[in-house]
Design an enzyme around this catalytic site. Structure first.
Site, PDB file in Angstrom:
ATOM      1  N   CYS A 108      85.526  54.965  -4.243  1.00 21.45           N
ATOM      2  CA  CYS A 108      85.625  53.515  -4.364  1.00 21.45           C
ATOM      3  C   CYS A 108      85.827  53.011  -2.954  1.00 21.45           C
ATOM      4  O   CYS A 108      86.887  53.194  -2.373  1.00 21.45           O
ATOM      5  CB  CYS A 108      86.788  53.077  -5.249  1.00 21.45           C
ATOM      6  SG  CYS A 108      86.901  51.274  -5.314  1.00 21.45           S
ATOM      7  N   CYS A 111      88.597  49.923  -2.807  1.00 20.85           N
ATOM      8  CA  CYS A 111      90.018  50.194  -3.049  1.00 20.85           C
ATOM      9  C   CYS A 111      90.168  51.612  -3.588  1.00 20.85           C
ATOM     10  O   CYS A 111      89.974  52.561  -2.870  1.00 20.85           O
ATOM     11  CB  CYS A 111      90.637  49.143  -3.951  1.00 20.85           C
ATOM     12  SG  CYS A 111      89.609  48.638  -5.339  1.00 20.85           S
ATOM     13  N   SER A 112      90.493  51.761  -4.859  1.00 15.41           N
ATOM     14  CA  SER A 112      90.718  53.110  -5.371  1.00 15.41           C
ATOM     15  C   SER A 112      90.389  53.201  -6.857  1.00 15.41           C
ATOM     16  O   SER A 112      91.057  53.911  -7.589  1.00 15.41           O
ATOM     17  CB  SER A 112      92.165  53.520  -5.134  1.00 15.41           C
ATOM     18  OG  SER A 112      93.023  52.572  -5.732  1.00 15.41           O
ATOM     19  N   CYS A 113      89.358  52.447  -7.300  1.00 14.97           N
ATOM     20  CA  CYS A 113      88.973  52.484  -8.709  1.00 14.97           C
ATOM     21  C   CYS A 113      88.671  53.921  -9.126  1.00 14.97           C
ATOM     22  O   CYS A 113      88.016  54.654  -8.382  1.00 14.97           O
ATOM     23  CB  CYS A 113      87.766  51.588  -8.952  1.00 14.97           C
ATOM     24  SG  CYS A 113      88.132  49.864  -8.573  1.00 14.97           S
TER      25      CYS A 113
END
Ligand code: FE
Length: 204
Positions: A108, A111-113
């Site tokens: 991602c 961000c950090s999906c």
């Protein structure tokens, strides 16, 4: 000695985040703002019930059942929901299959999906600036650092997660696993193999 009391001021503060969390939990419980049993339940859910073992069961089933695999690749969300894996950060799941020709890898960049219901909480490196930038720019270098050796001539495809879509890699079924049942197969499926930064384990 003018600097007598200046040496290590922060040494007096708790250095361990766990200690601070415990202190907060105690205060919130005393004030009646949280129920410790409910907190334990949430922690147990994310520590023991939601984790890569869920994704591993999906992969093992896809390896064992060609119809399930075809349906999974066509539309994963309802199938994994049927297996009980749904909820936050798993609303729209897409499964991408590794083959001898194509290796898939998930990032991602924003961000950090991450597909929580199938893989649990993302590892630290997945959220790092370095991984997010380099997975796209130099995926082969990143894979080499993870110790991944790809089949000769394989292309690398990088999938960028979004708030809407979460990807799960269906790793290649390893050699020597032909006679294994789903439970044994699931044990070969690592978290990283479902992110694409690893391969499934080869049976001993
Ligand atoms: Fe994200």
């Amino acid at each position: 000695m003018p600097h007598d009391h200046h040496d290590h001021p922060h040494a007096l503060l708790p250095s361990d985040p766990a200690l601070r969390v415990k202190a907060l939990e105690t205060i919130l419980t005393r004030k009646g703002l949280i129920d410790p049993a409910a907190l334990d339940e949430i922690i147990d859910t994310y520590q023991n019930r939601i984790g890569p073992q869920n994704g591993a069961r999906v992969v093992a089933r896809a390896w064992s059942d060609p119809d399930f695999k075809a349906a999974l690749l066509a539309d994963a969300t309802p199938l994994v929901a049927e297996m009980g894996y749904f909820g936050r950060q798993g609303e729209h799941m897409v499964v991408v299959e590794n083959t001898l020709q194509t290796h898939n890898m998930v990032v991602c960049t924003l961000c950090s999906c991450y597909p929580w219901p199938l893989l649990g909480i993302p590892p630290g490196w997945y959220k790092s600036d370095a991984y997010r930038a380099r997975a796209v720019r130099e995926p082969r270098k990143v894979l080499a650092e993870f110790g991944v050796t790809l089949p000769e001539g394989a292309a690398v495809r990088v999938w960028d997660s979004t708030a809407e879509i979460r990807y799960l890699v269906l790793p290649m079924r390893p050699e020597g696993s032909a006679d294994m049942d789903e439970a044994a197969l699931a044990a070969l499926v690592t978290r990283d193999s479902m992110i694409g930064t690893g391969l499934a384990r080869v049976p001993a």
